[in-house]
Design a protein around this motif. Structure first.
Motif, PDB file in Angstrom:
ATOM      1  N   GLN A  88       0.987  -1.123  -0.072  1.00  0.00           N
ATOM      2  CA  GLN A  88      -0.024   0.029   0.034  1.00  0.00           C
ATOM      3  C   GLN A  88       0.777   1.040  -0.010  1.00  0.00           C
ATOM      4  O   GLN A  88       0.468   2.182  -0.773  1.00  0.00           O
ATOM      5  CB  GLN A  88      -0.975  -0.122   1.304  1.00  0.00           C
ATOM      6  N   ASP A  91       2.207   1.894  -3.453  1.00  0.00           N
ATOM      7  CA  ASP A  91       1.353   2.526  -4.465  1.00  0.00           C
ATOM      8  C   ASP A  91       1.256   3.913  -3.994  1.00  0.00           C
ATOM      9  O   ASP A  91       1.154   4.841  -4.719  1.00  0.00           O
ATOM     10  CB  ASP A  91      -0.173   1.718  -4.316  1.00  0.00           C
ATOM     11  N   THR A  96       7.998   2.425  -8.581  1.00  0.00           N
ATOM     12  CA  THR A  96       7.851   1.497  -9.436  1.00  0.00           C
ATOM     13  C   THR A  96       9.130   0.621  -9.139  1.00  0.00           C
ATOM     14  O   THR A  96      10.034   1.118  -8.438  1.00  0.00           O
ATOM     15  CB  THR A  96       8.411   2.300 -11.030  1.00  0.00           C
ATOM     16  N   ARG A 138       8.622  -5.015  -3.369  1.00  0.00           N
ATOM     17  CA  ARG A 138       7.854  -3.689  -3.191  1.00  0.00           C
ATOM     18  C   ARG A 138       8.199  -3.157  -1.718  1.00  0.00           C
ATOM     19  O   ARG A 138       8.416  -1.888  -1.511  1.00  0.00           O
ATOM     20  CB  ARG A 138       6.617  -3.760  -3.225  1.00  0.00           C
TER      21      ARG A 138
END
Length: 196
Positions: A88, A91, A96, A138
């Motif tokens: 989360q 994002d 990226t 991520r």
């Protein structure tokens, strides 16, 4: 390079019950994201089917054909929760992924030995292996972007908005971990991805 996320993901707790697919309640909620029981058990099945990991033996520790030992199920759910919190933030920050971060995550997850890594990866479905490495990458990207201290704070804050199905235990936001349900304890599990 030490990564705080990786330490968060390595938490393993005790407990001993079986996880069954009959439960229709979500396994966990992280903010407005829900991890369904089916999603969790699909992930558990991936680990159970990969005999290249110690976790496959841990999941079968109860010897029950329709159930799994709770310790590694809790560990898998904790990892998924950490991935959701970091994802989360990834994002929200508009980040990226680059090839270097994905490669770092893959090496951490599967190990540095190319032959052993290939075997371990082949034990999972391609879709799951890619998704797991991406989730880990991520988290690494968010930590690099924010720095160690801010990243730790973000994970702690994200951990305050987590609910776990009582079948798997109770969420402890101060430890970012699930306290297993009361009952007899099973042999301690280990976090399989740290041992590959």
């Amino acid at each position: 390079m030490t990564r705080r996320l990786l330490a968060v993901l390595a938490v393993v707790l005790g407990g001993s019950v079986t996880a069954c697919a009959d439960d229709v309640a979500p396994a966990a909620r992280i903010g407005d994201r829900t991890i369904t029981n089916d999603e969790l058990l699909d992930e558990v099945d991936e680990w159970a089917g990969n005999d290249q990991t110690p976790r496959s033996q841990e999941l079968a520790a109860t010897g029950l054909p329709a159930g799994y030992a709770i310790d590694p199920v809790i560990s898998i759910l904790q990892t998924r929760i950490a991935f959701e919190i970091a994802g989360q933030a990834f994002d929200d920050l508009g980040l990226t992924l680059d090839d270097e971060t994905v490669a770092e995550a893959s090496t951490f997850f599967f190990g540095e030995d190319p032959a052993a890594a290939e075997l371990a990866r082949a034990g999972f479905s391609e879709e799951y292996a890619d998704a797991y490495v991406e989730g880990l990458a991520r988290g690494i990207a968010v930590q690099v972007e924010l720095g160690e201290e801010a990243f730790g704070q973000l994970i702690l804050e994200g951990g305050r908005d987590v609910e776990v199905n009582p079948r798997y235990g109770e969420w402890d936001p101060s430890r970012l971990s699930i306290i297993g349900p009361a009952g007899p304890t099973a042999a301690p599990g280990s976090d399989a991805f740290a041992e590959l």
